[in-house]
Design an enzyme around this catalytic site. Sequence first.
Site, PDB file in Angstrom:
ATOM      1  N   CYS A   9       0.817  -1.226   0.000  1.00 31.46           N
ATOM      2  CA  CYS A   9       0.000   0.000   0.000  1.00 31.46           C
ATOM      3  C   CYS A   9       0.845   1.269   0.000  1.00 31.46           C
ATOM      4  O   CYS A   9       0.333   2.353  -0.298  1.00 31.46           O
ATOM      5  CB  CYS A   9      -0.927  -0.001   1.213  1.00 31.46           C
ATOM      6  N   HIS A  54      -3.339   6.939   2.899  1.00 35.59           N
ATOM      7  CA  HIS A  54      -3.755   5.621   2.434  1.00 35.59           C
ATOM      8  C   HIS A  54      -5.152   5.345   2.986  1.00 35.59           C
ATOM      9  O   HIS A  54      -5.446   5.661   4.143  1.00 35.59           O
ATOM     10  CB  HIS A  54      -2.753   4.570   2.923  1.00 35.59           C
ATOM     11  N   ASN A  93     -10.302  -0.161   0.199  1.00 34.55           N
ATOM     12  CA  ASN A  93      -8.836  -0.160   0.193  1.00 34.55           C
ATOM     13  C   ASN A  93      -8.350  -0.816  -1.101  1.00 34.55           C
ATOM     14  O   ASN A  93      -8.531  -2.014  -1.297  1.00 34.55           O
ATOM     15  CB  ASN A  93      -8.340  -0.939   1.423  1.00 34.55           C
TER      16      ASN A  93
END
Length: 319
Positions: free
Chosen positions: A110, A243, A273
């Site tokens: 990520c 994020h 996500n």
Amino acid sequence: MSFSILGTGRGVPAYAMTNDELSTMVDTSDEWIVQRTGIKTRHICKEETMTDMCVKAAKEALEDAGITAEDLDLIICATLRGEYITPSQACVVQREIGAKCPAFDVNAACSGFVYAFDVADGFFARNRVEKVLVIGYDNLSNTMDWTDRSTCVLFGDGGGAVVLGKGDDLLSIHITAKGNPDVLYAPRGENLSPFAKEQRKPAIFMNGHEVYKFAVTSLVKGVRKAVKDAGLTMDDIDYVIPHQANMRIIEAAADKLGIPREKYICTIGEYGNTSAGCMPIALDVARREGKFKKGDIIVFCAFGGGLTSGSCVVRWAMD
Ligand code: UT7
């Protein structure tokens, strides 16, 4: 010499899966998912491929920057899993858009988009490039266990791209890694070796609590360091692009940092996500909503598998 952002784009599959639809597959509910994560839908590839979406994002970013694929000197794709083990996803995109330059992938899960910025910065510093395409994309619908409610409600497919050009708008950047294949990991698929001792399911496994603690700590530390290294204070920050793993993580970090919550760009409700795809999606959404004005100070901050983290401060260079 570092870089300036010259254009943005995104590629997200059309199908938006709701929490209620997921509740028909695993024992969960819209109420649990929204309260614990802030996620309402996630987009999942049905008709489209990962490459289709990366190419869409790349073409939009090129158009936004007013250049063609032939002008590119480098393509970097941040992803934890391209369509192939080889060629890299960046090479696949290079062919599809008709570019002629070197291309490779960066895997920092990520945090990959910030890692890719740091790699690109090195190429600019060595005067090796004038225009770079950075893509951040992950297609986690093919990597998660759709029977595990503790992970499958969190992830989606999608990403975005930016065109970078020579400039001085990367004000600071900071990346970290703390090797840990226990709390967040996805093994490779089938092991073809006749000597393989075990076969492991290529799905994402996660200790949510451990990752949560790492997430809040690393966001706070990373943003403080990047802002200080840029010679700025929290009051100078116009926007934060974090994020998008969990709304509660973003809010906890926001409260500790003292940057008002309304300065955080959050797309988690719509997209969930998407790993390396989160930050470029949020960037493109905000840009196309007309949020940024020239000179705005934007902080990017991420954490993820590795365990990795990355944060940077960028001055917005476009009108
Ligand atoms: O990109 C980076 C990777 N990931 C992350 O950053 C994720 C970091 N962690 C998190 O965001 C959170 O830890 C989660 C969202 C994963 C979990 O939230 P939580 O508040 O930490 O929940 P929990 O794991 O403590 O579980 C609470 C309860 C448990 O039931 P019991 O034991 O209290 O009866 C779970 O079994 O919620 C249950 N549960 C669910 N219930 C309904 C876990 N997942 C679900 C679900 N639906 N999807």
